[in-house]
Design a protein around this motif. Sequence first.
Motif, PDB file in Angstrom:
ATOM      1  N   GLU A 134       7.276  -4.163  -4.817  1.00  0.00           N
ATOM      2  CA  GLU A 134       6.566  -3.239  -3.950  1.00  0.00           C
ATOM      3  C   GLU A 134       5.157  -3.763  -3.678  1.00  0.00           C
ATOM      4  O   GLU A 134       4.671  -4.671  -4.351  1.00  0.00           O
ATOM      5  N   ARG A 135       4.528  -3.170  -2.668  1.00  0.00           N
ATOM      6  CA  ARG A 135       3.136  -3.498  -2.340  1.00  0.00           C
ATOM      7  C   ARG A 135       2.314  -2.231  -2.582  1.00  0.00           C
ATOM      8  O   ARG A 135       2.297  -1.342  -1.744  1.00  0.00           O
ATOM      9  N   ARG A 136       1.616  -2.182  -3.691  1.00  0.00           N
ATOM     10  CA  ARG A 136       0.921  -0.947  -4.081  1.00  0.00           C
ATOM     11  C   ARG A 136      -0.591  -1.140  -4.062  1.00  0.00           C
ATOM     12  O   ARG A 136      -1.114  -2.119  -4.598  1.00  0.00           O
ATOM     13  N   VAL A 137      -1.276  -0.174  -3.465  1.00  0.00           N
ATOM     14  CA  VAL A 137      -2.735  -0.156  -3.459  1.00  0.00           C
ATOM     15  C   VAL A 137      -3.195   1.250  -3.834  1.00  0.00           C
ATOM     16  O   VAL A 137      -2.413   2.210  -3.781  1.00  0.00           O
ATOM     17  N   THR A 138      -4.462   1.381  -4.206  1.00  0.00           N
ATOM     18  CA  THR A 138      -5.020   2.677  -4.572  1.00  0.00           C
ATOM     19  C   THR A 138      -6.231   2.970  -3.692  1.00  0.00           C
ATOM     20  O   THR A 138      -7.097   2.104  -3.514  1.00  0.00           O
ATOM     21  N   LEU A 139      -6.264   4.175  -3.150  1.00  0.00           N
ATOM     22  CA  LEU A 139      -7.349   4.570  -2.248  1.00  0.00           C
ATOM     23  C   LEU A 139      -8.127   5.748  -2.801  1.00  0.00           C
ATOM     24  O   LEU A 139      -7.552   6.730  -3.272  1.00  0.00           O
ATOM     25  N   LYS A 140      -9.434   5.639  -2.726  1.00  0.00           N
ATOM     26  CA  LYS A 140     -10.323   6.754  -3.023  1.00  0.00           C
ATOM     27  C   LYS A 140     -11.263   6.892  -1.837  1.00  0.00           C
ATOM     28  O   LYS A 140     -12.069   6.014  -1.567  1.00  0.00           O
ATOM     29  N   GLY A 141     -11.135   7.989  -1.108  1.00  0.00           N
ATOM     30  CA  GLY A 141     -11.917   8.165   0.114  1.00  0.00           C
ATOM     31  C   GLY A 141     -11.012   8.239   1.324  1.00  0.00           C
ATOM     32  O   GLY A 141      -9.979   8.917   1.298  1.00  0.00           O
ATOM     33  N   GLU A 142     -11.357   7.521   2.375  1.00  0.00           N
ATOM     34  CA  GLU A 142     -10.546   7.543   3.598  1.00  0.00           C
ATOM     35  C   GLU A 142     -10.235   6.128   4.051  1.00  0.00           C
ATOM     36  O   GLU A 142     -11.102   5.249   4.081  1.00  0.00           O
ATOM     37  N   GLY A 143      -8.973   5.910   4.418  1.00  0.00           N
ATOM     38  CA  GLY A 143      -8.552   4.595   4.871  1.00  0.00           C
ATOM     39  C   GLY A 143      -7.553   4.683   6.007  1.00  0.00           C
ATOM     40  O   GLY A 143      -6.739   5.611   6.069  1.00  0.00           O
ATOM     41  N   TYR A 144      -7.640   3.714   6.907  1.00  0.00           N
ATOM     42  CA  TYR A 144      -6.688   3.605   8.016  1.00  0.00           C
ATOM     43  C   TYR A 144      -5.871   2.339   7.778  1.00  0.00           C
ATOM     44  O   TYR A 144      -6.428   1.252   7.583  1.00  0.00           O
ATOM     45  N   PHE A 145      -4.544   2.473   7.788  1.00  0.00           N
ATOM     46  CA  PHE A 145      -3.663   1.373   7.420  1.00  0.00           C
ATOM     47  C   PHE A 145      -2.786   0.939   8.589  1.00  0.00           C
ATOM     48  O   PHE A 145      -2.176   1.775   9.256  1.00  0.00           O
ATOM     49  N   GLU A 146      -2.718  -0.361   8.805  1.00  0.00           N
ATOM     50  CA  GLU A 146      -1.743  -0.966   9.702  1.00  0.00           C
ATOM     51  C   GLU A 146      -0.909  -1.901   8.829  1.00  0.00           C
ATOM     52  O   GLU A 146      -1.320  -3.021   8.524  1.00  0.00           O
ATOM     53  N   VAL A 147       0.259  -1.413   8.416  1.00  0.00           N
ATOM     54  CA  VAL A 147       1.063  -2.103   7.411  1.00  0.00           C
ATOM     55  C   VAL A 147       2.011  -3.112   8.056  1.00  0.00           C
ATOM     56  O   VAL A 147       2.746  -2.797   8.991  1.00  0.00           O
ATOM     57  N   ALA A 148       1.987  -4.332   7.538  1.00  0.00           N
ATOM     58  CA  ALA A 148       2.903  -5.372   8.011  1.00  0.00           C
ATOM     59  C   ALA A 148       4.330  -5.022   7.591  1.00  0.00           C
ATOM     60  O   ALA A 148       4.559  -4.636   6.443  1.00  0.00           O
ATOM     61  N   PRO A 149       5.300  -5.121   8.501  1.00  0.00           N
ATOM     62  CA  PRO A 149       6.685  -4.754   8.175  1.00  0.00           C
ATOM     63  C   PRO A 149       7.283  -5.634   7.088  1.00  0.00           C
ATOM     64  O   PRO A 149       7.073  -6.843   7.066  1.00  0.00           O
ATOM     65  N   ASP A 150       8.003  -5.026   6.167  1.00  0.00           N
ATOM     66  CA  ASP A 150       8.768  -5.734   5.143  1.00  0.00           C
ATOM     67  C   ASP A 150       9.787  -4.748   4.582  1.00  0.00           C
ATOM     68  O   ASP A 150       9.473  -3.939   3.718  1.00  0.00           O
ATOM     69  N   SER A 151      11.008  -4.836   5.102  1.00  0.00           N
ATOM     70  CA  SER A 151      12.039  -3.861   4.744  1.00  0.00           C
ATOM     71  C   SER A 151      12.456  -3.939   3.274  1.00  0.00           C
ATOM     72  O   SER A 151      13.018  -2.993   2.737  1.00  0.00           O
ATOM     73  N   GLU A 152      12.189  -5.071   2.614  1.00  0.00           N
ATOM     74  CA  GLU A 152      12.599  -5.233   1.223  1.00  0.00           C
ATOM     75  C   GLU A 152      11.480  -4.921   0.238  1.00  0.00           C
ATOM     76  O   GLU A 152      11.710  -4.918  -0.970  1.00  0.00           O
ATOM     77  N   LYS A 153      10.280  -4.696   0.723  1.00  0.00           N
ATOM     78  CA  LYS A 153       9.158  -4.466  -0.187  1.00  0.00           C
ATOM     79  C   LYS A 153       8.278  -3.348   0.373  1.00  0.00           C
ATOM     80  O   LYS A 153       7.378  -3.596   1.165  1.00  0.00           O
ATOM     81  N   PRO A 154       8.529  -2.109  -0.011  1.00  0.00           N
ATOM     82  CA  PRO A 154       7.762  -0.978   0.527  1.00  0.00           C
ATOM     83  C   PRO A 154       6.282  -1.063   0.169  1.00  0.00           C
ATOM     84  O   PRO A 154       5.898  -1.602  -0.869  1.00  0.00           O
ATOM     85  N   PHE A 155       5.467  -0.516   1.061  1.00  0.00           N
ATOM     86  CA  PHE A 155       4.016  -0.454   0.870  1.00  0.00           C
ATOM     87  C   PHE A 155       3.680   0.953   0.384  1.00  0.00           C
ATOM     88  O   PHE A 155       4.056   1.939   1.011  1.00  0.00           O
ATOM     89  N   ILE A 156       2.994   1.052  -0.742  1.00  0.00           N
ATOM     90  CA  ILE A 156       2.699   2.354  -1.350  1.00  0.00           C
ATOM     91  C   ILE A 156       1.199   2.530  -1.524  1.00  0.00           C
ATOM     92  O   ILE A 156       0.522   1.664  -2.082  1.00  0.00           O
ATOM     93  N   VAL A 157       0.699   3.658  -1.043  1.00  0.00           N
ATOM     94  CA  VAL A 157      -0.708   4.003  -1.216  1.00  0.00           C
ATOM     95  C   VAL A 157      -0.798   5.141  -2.216  1.00  0.00           C
ATOM     96  O   VAL A 157      -0.231   6.215  -2.005  1.00  0.00           O
ATOM     97  N   SER A 158      -1.503   4.925  -3.307  1.00  0.00           N
ATOM     98  CA  SER A 158      -1.727   5.976  -4.292  1.00  0.00           C
ATOM     99  C   SER A 158      -3.089   6.609  -4.025  1.00  0.00           C
ATOM    100  O   SER A 158      -4.098   5.911  -3.941  1.00  0.00           O
ATOM    101  N   ALA A 159      -3.095   7.936  -3.881  1.00  0.00           N
ATOM    102  CA  ALA A 159      -4.331   8.656  -3.606  1.00  0.00           C
ATOM    103  C   ALA A 159      -4.596   9.650  -4.737  1.00  0.00           C
ATOM    104  O   ALA A 159      -3.924   9.637  -5.772  1.00  0.00           O
ATOM    105  N   SER A 160      -5.561  10.527  -4.539  1.00  0.00           N
ATOM    106  CA  SER A 160      -5.894  11.514  -5.570  1.00  0.00           C
ATOM    107  C   SER A 160      -4.820  12.601  -5.636  1.00  0.00           C
ATOM    108  O   SER A 160      -3.944  12.692  -4.771  1.00  0.00           O
ATOM    109  N   GLN A 161      -4.860  13.422  -6.681  1.00  0.00           N
ATOM    110  CA  GLN A 161      -3.937  14.528  -6.911  1.00  0.00           C
ATOM    111  C   GLN A 161      -2.483  14.080  -7.051  1.00  0.00           C
ATOM    112  O   GLN A 161      -1.554  14.844  -6.810  1.00  0.00           O
ATOM    113  N   GLY A 162      -2.267  12.817  -7.410  1.00  0.00           N
ATOM    114  CA  GLY A 162      -0.907  12.330  -7.595  1.00  0.00           C
ATOM    115  C   GLY A 162      -0.131  12.159  -6.307  1.00  0.00           C
ATOM    116  O   GLY A 162       1.098  12.101  -6.322  1.00  0.00           O
ATOM    117  N   VAL A 163      -0.828  12.065  -5.173  1.00  0.00           N
ATOM    118  CA  VAL A 163      -0.172  11.913  -3.875  1.00  0.00           C
ATOM    119  C   VAL A 163       0.084  10.433  -3.593  1.00  0.00           C
ATOM    120  O   VAL A 163      -0.783   9.587  -3.833  1.00  0.00           O
TER     121      VAL A 163
END
Length: 327
Positions: free
Chosen positions: A153-182
Amino acid sequence: MDERILKYFQNELTVAERLEFLREAERDETLKRQFVEYQNIRALAHLSSYGEDREEGKKKYKQFAGRIRRINGYRWTVRIMKYAAVFAIVILSAYWLAERQVTDTFRKKLMAETNVLYAPVGQRARVTLQDGSVVWLNAQSTLTYPSSFLGSERRVTLKGEGYFEVAPDSEKPFIVSASQGVEMKVLGTKFNVYSYPETGIVRTCLLEGSVQVSCEGISSKGVILEPNQQVTVRNGKMIVGKIKHPAALLWKDGIYSFDNETLENIVRQLELYYNVEIHITNPALAKVRYTCKFRQRDGIEEIIHIIQKIHHFKIKIDKDKNTITLS
């Protein structure tokens, strides 16, 4: 012969180059054959003592190849082929073991190396990740991400505000971890995440593609958004609806936009962006609504004075205490 083979055995390739080379050799039969052949030559011709001398290595390679061509007779050919076969088995085993060890070791090392990008007060930042995805950060926002996405997987963590343009990859999902377990899970899309911990809410707005938003304790599967939809997580609830004010996402272009918002809500946002305390002493003033746009680079004082021109009020600025009072 591919020059990278010599560099590989002479430890002249970087970690990333070694991994890429081994993966390419796994796919390319010609490159794999050259790799094994050179391994055999090093063993049969005792080239290990010349490991640091590239020219000597090339010379020995040519000498050995010429010697093989000059050998005549079935018996010697069979004997050499037997030795070569034994060495090929040994080297192949060593290669696959080494590839596995290198991959596991460096995957752990690279994934352990994390980067932290912070957008300072009143500014924004932009970064292109290793997979080609692009992320914009609003003021006082932090993005934590690995140097390389080597896992499943492609995992990142965000605190604040972010705008994402995610490169396609059907075999490796992109995951954004935010506050409150979201968490936001996507394969390739454009979306905005608002997740300042001080606000108590997490809002995800989808512009293109699809995104799955889940939250601990609310829904294990979460919700899947469609373009122009948003989901807001607040007080243990997830509320899905249409994006109310698309222009609010212009922050990535340096523009703060508000549509029929109360002054109270506007100053709460400005406090986040400019790290300043803004007090409204007049309750009636706090409820006055505004529709307006500001340039981020104008700064907090200029923005407050622009708002004042729309609806007059008094402004008191205390730079020592970092406060602004509106009355």
